[in-house]
Write a protein that holds these residues in place. Sequence first.
Motif, PDB file in Angstrom:
ATOM      1  N   ILE A 255       0.855  -1.177   0.000  1.00  0.00           N
ATOM      2  CA  ILE A 255       0.000   0.000   0.000  1.00  0.00           C
ATOM      3  C   ILE A 255       0.892   1.228   0.000  1.00  0.00           C
ATOM      4  CG2 ILE A 255      -1.844   1.238   1.205  1.00  0.00           C
ATOM      5  CD1 ILE A 255      -2.448  -1.485   2.580  1.00  0.00           C
ATOM      6  N   ASN A 256       0.689   2.060  -0.968  1.00  0.00           N
ATOM      7  CA  ASN A 256       1.481   3.284  -1.028  1.00  0.00           C
ATOM      8  C   ASN A 256       0.763   4.396  -0.310  1.00  0.00           C
ATOM      9  OD1 ASN A 256       3.772   2.451  -2.449  1.00  0.00           O
ATOM     10  ND2 ASN A 256       2.545   2.368  -4.341  1.00  0.00           N
ATOM     11  N   ILE A 257       1.398   4.889   0.705  1.00  0.00           N
ATOM     12  CA  ILE A 257       0.781   5.964   1.472  1.00  0.00           C
ATOM     13  C   ILE A 257       1.597   7.221   1.236  1.00  0.00           C
ATOM     14  CG2 ILE A 257       0.380   6.794   3.818  1.00  0.00           C
ATOM     15  CD1 ILE A 257      -0.257   3.856   4.501  1.00  0.00           C
ATOM     16  N   THR A 258       0.910   8.262   0.864  1.00  0.00           N
ATOM     17  CA  THR A 258       1.655   9.465   0.477  1.00  0.00           C
ATOM     18  C   THR A 258       1.486  10.607   1.465  1.00  0.00           C
ATOM     19  OG1 THR A 258      -0.202   9.922  -0.965  1.00  0.00           O
ATOM     20  CG2 THR A 258       1.791   9.046  -2.000  1.00  0.00           C
ATOM     21  N   SER A 259       0.485  10.506   2.364  1.00  0.00           N
ATOM     22  CA  SER A 259       0.336  11.601   3.318  1.00  0.00           C
ATOM     23  C   SER A 259       0.001  11.048   4.694  1.00  0.00           C
ATOM     24  CB  SER A 259      -0.778  12.543   2.860  1.00  0.00           C
ATOM     25  OG  SER A 259      -2.022  11.917   3.098  1.00  0.00           O
ATOM     26  N   PRO A 260       0.285  11.792   5.777  1.00  0.00           N
ATOM     27  CA  PRO A 260      -0.048  11.349   7.134  1.00  0.00           C
ATOM     28  C   PRO A 260      -1.533  11.056   7.282  1.00  0.00           C
ATOM     29  CG  PRO A 260       1.271  13.361   7.216  1.00  0.00           C
ATOM     30  CD  PRO A 260       0.955  13.129   5.789  1.00  0.00           C
ATOM     31  N   ASP A 261      -2.378  11.804   6.584  1.00  0.00           N
ATOM     32  CA  ASP A 261      -3.827  11.573   6.673  1.00  0.00           C
ATOM     33  C   ASP A 261      -4.178  10.165   6.225  1.00  0.00           C
ATOM     34  OD1 ASP A 261      -4.058  14.069   7.500  1.00  0.00           O
ATOM     35  OD2 ASP A 261      -5.003  14.894   5.685  1.00  0.00           O
ATOM     36  N   GLN A 262      -3.528   9.810   5.130  1.00  0.00           N
ATOM     37  CA  GLN A 262      -3.813   8.474   4.575  1.00  0.00           C
ATOM     38  C   GLN A 262      -3.424   7.386   5.575  1.00  0.00           C
ATOM     39  OE1 GLN A 262      -1.808   8.250   0.839  1.00  0.00           O
ATOM     40  NE2 GLN A 262      -3.675   8.703  -0.309  1.00  0.00           N
ATOM     41  N   LEU A 263      -2.285   7.598   6.210  1.00  0.00           N
ATOM     42  CA  LEU A 263      -1.829   6.607   7.191  1.00  0.00           C
ATOM     43  C   LEU A 263      -2.848   6.501   8.318  1.00  0.00           C
ATOM     44  CD1 LEU A 263       0.358   4.675   8.192  1.00  0.00           C
ATOM     45  CD2 LEU A 263       1.357   6.597   9.445  1.00  0.00           C
ATOM     46  N   GLN A 264      -3.294   7.663   8.795  1.00  0.00           N
ATOM     47  CA  GLN A 264      -4.275   7.677   9.868  1.00  0.00           C
ATOM     48  C   GLN A 264      -5.545   6.946   9.441  1.00  0.00           C
ATOM     49  OE1 GLN A 264      -3.359   8.659  12.891  1.00  0.00           O
ATOM     50  NE2 GLN A 264      -5.288   7.689  13.489  1.00  0.00           N
ATOM     51  N   PHE A 266      -5.830   4.667   7.267  1.00  0.00           N
ATOM     52  CA  PHE A 266      -5.557   3.232   7.175  1.00  0.00           C
ATOM     53  C   PHE A 266      -5.631   2.583   8.563  1.00  0.00           C
ATOM     54  CE2 PHE A 266      -2.570  -0.323   7.204  1.00  0.00           C
ATOM     55  CZ  PHE A 266      -3.134  -1.087   6.194  1.00  0.00           C
ATOM     56  N   LEU A 267      -5.000   3.236   9.511  1.00  0.00           N
ATOM     57  CA  LEU A 267      -5.005   2.693  10.877  1.00  0.00           C
ATOM     58  C   LEU A 267      -6.407   2.695  11.471  1.00  0.00           C
ATOM     59  CD1 LEU A 267      -1.730   4.271  12.307  1.00  0.00           C
ATOM     60  CD2 LEU A 267      -2.102   1.904  11.607  1.00  0.00           C
ATOM     61  N   ASP A 268      -7.128   3.778  11.197  1.00  0.00           N
ATOM     62  CA  ASP A 268      -8.506   3.858  11.702  1.00  0.00           C
ATOM     63  C   ASP A 268      -9.335   2.706  11.167  1.00  0.00           C
ATOM     64  OD1 ASP A 268      -7.872   6.076  13.072  1.00  0.00           O
ATOM     65  OD2 ASP A 268      -8.845   7.511  11.725  1.00  0.00           O
ATOM     66  N   GLU A 269      -9.125   2.423   9.900  1.00  0.00           N
ATOM     67  CA  GLU A 269      -9.891   1.362   9.258  1.00  0.00           C
ATOM     68  C   GLU A 269      -9.592   0.013   9.936  1.00  0.00           C
ATOM     69  OE1 GLU A 269     -12.272   1.374   7.399  1.00  0.00           O
ATOM     70  OE2 GLU A 269     -12.397  -0.659   6.604  1.00  0.00           O
ATOM     71  N   GLU A 270      -8.283  -0.177  10.219  1.00  0.00           N
ATOM     72  CA  GLU A 270      -7.890  -1.414  10.867  1.00  0.00           C
ATOM     73  C   GLU A 270      -8.586  -1.522  12.234  1.00  0.00           C
ATOM     74  OE1 GLU A 270      -3.648  -2.330  10.541  1.00  0.00           O
ATOM     75  OE2 GLU A 270      -3.787  -3.268  12.505  1.00  0.00           O
ATOM     76  N   GLU A 271      -8.565  -0.432  12.956  1.00  0.00           N
ATOM     77  CA  GLU A 271      -9.166  -0.416  14.273  1.00  0.00           C
ATOM     78  C   GLU A 271     -10.675  -0.653  14.189  1.00  0.00           C
ATOM     79  OE1 GLU A 271      -7.706   2.708  16.747  1.00  0.00           O
ATOM     80  OE2 GLU A 271      -9.326   2.471  18.199  1.00  0.00           O
ATOM     81  N   ARG A 272     -11.273  -0.060  13.152  1.00  0.00           N
ATOM     82  CA  ARG A 272     -12.715  -0.201  12.984  1.00  0.00           C
ATOM     83  C   ARG A 272     -13.089  -1.671  12.753  1.00  0.00           C
ATOM     84  NH1 ARG A 272     -16.540  -0.336   9.417  1.00  0.00           N
ATOM     85  NH2 ARG A 272     -15.064  -0.548   7.713  1.00  0.00           N
ATOM     86  N   MET A 273     -12.261  -2.319  11.964  1.00  0.00           N
ATOM     87  CA  MET A 273     -12.558  -3.727  11.680  1.00  0.00           C
ATOM     88  C   MET A 273     -12.449  -4.584  12.947  1.00  0.00           C
ATOM     89  SD  MET A 273     -10.849  -4.187   7.969  1.00  0.00           S
ATOM     90  CE  MET A 273     -11.448  -5.808   7.598  1.00  0.00           C
TER      91      MET A 273
END
Length: 552
Positions: A255-264, A266-273
């Motif tokens: 997964i190519n992440i280009t900005s801190p927002d995107q990383l956040q 991504f992590l939020d999504e993981e947590e949500r799951m």
Amino acid sequence: MSQQLGGQPILILKEGSSRTRGRDAQGMNITAAKAVASAVRTTLGPKGMDKMLVDTIGDVVITNDGVTILKEMDIEHPAAKMMVEIAKTQDDEVGDGTTTAVVIAGELLKRAEDLLEQDVHPTVIAQGYRQAAEKSHEILNSIAIAIKGSDSAMLRKIAETAMTGKGAEANKEKMCELVVKAVTMVADEDGTVDKDNIKVEKKVGGSIDNSEIVEGVLVDKERVHPGMPRKVKDARILLLNAAVEFKKTEVDAEINITSPDQLQAFLDEEERMIKNIVDKIIESGANVLFCQKGIDDIAQHYLAKAGIFAVRRVKKSDMEKLARATGGSLISSIDAISGDELGWAGLVEEKKVSGEEMVFVVECKNPKAVSIIVRGGTEHVVDEIERAVEDALRVVGVVFEDKKLVAGGGSPEIELSLRLREYAASVGGRAQLAIEAFATALEIIPRTLAENAGLDPIDMLVELRASHEKGKKTVGLNVFEGKAEDMLKAGVVEPLRVKTQAIASAAEAAIMILRIDDVIAASKTAAPEGMPPGGPGGMGGMGGMGGPGMDF
Ligand code: ADP
Ligand code: MG
């Protein structure tokens, strides 16, 4: 290997194969089998010695238990392996009498060897042995003593006899009491005992006296998060065989992440799951979770917040025990959680045993679930006590079911020996010799009990025979005082099934080994020259104990 045909040799076996025939083959197999018997002989009886076994990585096992010794020894010879099979069969069937079975088999072969030397044909010996084994079964049944399932004093004696000579010696009474109590608790009205309902849990630390019985299931784990309750009453238990974790992709994805927002994001999504998974668990109504797989850190946090008591990486066997005890079913996928599969227990609690946390699941839906905590000073002690307790649980269970026992201390063997000799005379012919040899072979048990106790075996045998000739069927050897004594009165008793099974499988194995007159061993890859014939390599189609049928 070749045969001549019109002057041309025909090769019928692959090069390097070895073949031993006739007396050589018999001699070789008998020697190997006898060697196994003599290896365990010194451990027989209350005065038997222990063995220390060290494996290739240096782990040490100290034991007096026949089947444990043989399992730990790395036995290679095919005939010797058949002796190990006897011990395993005995252990599976009744849980005790493993050394006895192997020692008798060895002696049967030794006596057979003498007969072979006198030119008695192996099939005649086999036939005689078979007759003698059947007769032994009959005699044993006739001398067996019936007891009641409620006779807990007698059941304790059975447990004690099974435990003598093992590491539990010092606190035998305490352990026997626990064993009898546990078996009585799980027994059905019709007398059947399902040993799977009893869990033996070891814990190093404390003394043997601290061992106890717990009405329920013990799991040697702690809850995953300190924020979870230590104690849950009215526990609704979910048994999950799936990880409470974020599912990792099967394929290597990048997964190519280009900005801190995107990383956040991504992590939020993981947590949500993960939160979704936990929500499913909460929705089911469970307040206790036993998970066979892992529980993610984030999931632990959410579970703790919801007040759920959770344990991870629980052993499969423990999960099965929990399912039985709580009436729950094992769920293998998060999506399958519905709430119908929950088990129930009055109390789930984390408590310290010897300074380590353990989970107690008590007041279970199924009252037949019990655990015994075995405590002891060192690991070797605890291990040997656990083996002794397992043996005792089995024999007490067996007697609870059969309600038949025999006296111990060599008394049934002496009685059998006498009666078989009478029987042999009535049979006559060459089979008589074999039956007599069988009768003599059984005396190896009292003889060995005497030898291991440092007593004179001949004097002892004479004394025992004299008593039995006078009709005292339960007189055996008091190994502590070196005299003949009524074993029933002394409280040395064993389940009938231990003896019938030991003699049946010993005879079966001896017969099987005797009937082999041709050993064809395939060459092991690059077998060195001069290897003893038949030494290495398997003996195709001969494994197991399913040989010439003898149904007992
Ligand atoms: P196994 O693996 O065959 O059970 P053990 O070492 O447990 O071997 O020894 C069992 C033999 O010891 C049985 O013949 C039993 O009758 C005998 N035995 C056990 N306790 C006593 C005792 N207190 N006095 C005499 N013989 C005993
Ligand atoms: Mg025993």
